[in-house]
Design an enzyme around this catalytic site. Sequence first.
Site, PDB file in Angstrom:
ATOM      1  N   ARG A 153       0.866  -1.183   0.000  1.00 49.29           N
ATOM      2  CA  ARG A 153       0.000   0.000   0.000  1.00 49.29           C
ATOM      3  C   ARG A 153       0.903   1.234   0.000  1.00 49.29           C
ATOM      4  O   ARG A 153       1.496   1.566  -0.994  1.00 49.29           O
ATOM      5  CB  ARG A 153      -0.926  -0.021   1.230  1.00 49.29           C
ATOM      6  CG  ARG A 153      -2.057  -1.001   1.098  1.00 49.29           C
ATOM      7  CD  ARG A 153      -2.673  -1.322   2.418  1.00 49.29           C
ATOM      8  NE  ARG A 153      -1.717  -2.029   3.273  1.00 49.29           N
ATOM      9  CZ  ARG A 153      -1.994  -2.533   4.462  1.00 49.29           C
ATOM     10  NH1 ARG A 153      -3.182  -2.380   4.975  1.00 49.29           N
ATOM     11  NH2 ARG A 153      -1.076  -3.192   5.143  1.00 49.29           N
ATOM     12  N   SER A 176      -7.220  -3.962   7.890  1.00 46.96           N
ATOM     13  CA  SER A 176      -8.127  -4.621   8.838  1.00 46.96           C
ATOM     14  C   SER A 176      -8.217  -3.797  10.124  1.00 46.96           C
ATOM     15  O   SER A 176      -9.285  -3.694  10.729  1.00 46.96           O
ATOM     16  CB  SER A 176      -7.605  -6.020   9.177  1.00 46.96           C
ATOM     17  OG  SER A 176      -7.505  -6.803   8.026  1.00 46.96           O
TER      18      SER A 176
HETATM   19  P1  ADP Z   1      -0.082  -9.322   7.763  1.00 45.86           P
HETATM   20  O1  ADP Z   1      -0.356  -9.338   9.235  1.00 45.86           O
HETATM   21  O2  ADP Z   1       0.633 -10.546   7.281  1.00 45.86           O
HETATM   22  O3  ADP Z   1       0.511  -8.055   7.210  1.00 45.86           O
HETATM   23  P2  ADP Z   1      -2.605  -8.523   6.597  1.00 45.86           P
HETATM   24  O4  ADP Z   1      -3.876  -9.305   6.661  1.00 45.86           O
HETATM   25  O5  ADP Z   1      -2.588  -7.205   7.281  1.00 45.86           O
HETATM   26  O6  ADP Z   1      -1.539  -9.515   7.155  1.00 45.86           O
HETATM   27  O7  ADP Z   1      -2.163  -8.308   5.087  1.00 45.86           O
HETATM   28  C1  ADP Z   1      -1.869  -9.397   4.243  1.00 45.86           C
HETATM   29  C2  ADP Z   1      -1.259  -8.871   2.959  1.00 45.86           C
HETATM   30  O8  ADP Z   1      -2.230  -8.093   2.263  1.00 45.86           O
HETATM   31  C3  ADP Z   1      -0.037  -7.961   3.158  1.00 45.86           C
HETATM   32  O9  ADP Z   1       0.870  -8.184   2.090  1.00 45.86           O
HETATM   33  C4  ADP Z   1      -0.630  -6.564   3.041  1.00 45.86           C
HETATM   34  O10 ADP Z   1       0.329  -5.630   2.598  1.00 45.86           O
HETATM   35  C5  ADP Z   1      -1.719  -6.811   1.996  1.00 45.86           C
HETATM   36  N1  ADP Z   1      -2.791  -5.848   2.109  1.00 45.86           N
HETATM   37  C6  ADP Z   1      -3.517  -5.521   3.190  1.00 45.86           C
HETATM   38  N2  ADP Z   1      -4.432  -4.565   2.901  1.00 45.86           N
HETATM   39  C7  ADP Z   1      -4.268  -4.273   1.585  1.00 45.86           C
HETATM   40  C8  ADP Z   1      -4.875  -3.334   0.677  1.00 45.86           C
HETATM   41  N3  ADP Z   1      -5.815  -2.488   1.101  1.00 45.86           N
HETATM   42  N4  ADP Z   1      -4.443  -3.316  -0.603  1.00 45.86           N
HETATM   43  C9  ADP Z   1      -3.451  -4.160  -1.004  1.00 45.86           C
HETATM   44  N5  ADP Z   1      -2.815  -5.039  -0.202  1.00 45.86           N
HETATM   45  C10 ADP Z   1      -3.220  -5.101   1.069  1.00 45.86           C
END
Ligand code: ADP
Length: 160
Positions: A91, A129
Amino acid sequence: MKKGLYPGSFDPVTNGHLDMIERGSKMFDTLYVAVVKNESKKCLFSVEERKTMLEEVCKNYKNVEVVISEARLTVDIAKELNVDVILRGLRAVTDFEYEIQMASTNSQLNDDIETIFMMTNIKYSFLSSSIVKEVASLGGDVSKFVPKYICEKLEEKNIK
Ligand code: ADP
């Protein structure tokens, strides 16, 4: 057969994650989405709940399979599933430092496995999230950020 692995906490899955899954599903014959149990993150939903939610919102993507990864290295799950590409999303610049650290660590643990990054869809570049949970806990409407089914699951948690 090209297989990819998209790991994350998904607590809960957002429209940003779903956009990544939809785009990722077009790049691979099979895309595994792994719900990671990360002890350092306090999650609202259990891994099983997160898996069920992902399965529900991904049910139209026939080549997407949701798995749980508990107490295992991402490279080990990848090896187990016979996957050689890990997919992650980027992001803002703030994601970059953490993601590059993870990717370089993973490549040192297993250099057969490549990490590739997909840029966020600009619509979701500030969506996470955590922000969804914060807005929901303050009684805000999160229907623009997560599918309707996830809104209902957040309501059931009664975090207001
Ligand atoms: P983690 O705790 O492993 O970071 P997340 O559920 O927060 O898990 O995110 C999983 C993946 O999805 C990560 O690579 C994160 O950068 C990506 N991600 C989260 N939100 C977005 C978004 N809005 N757009 C694109 N990628 C996202």
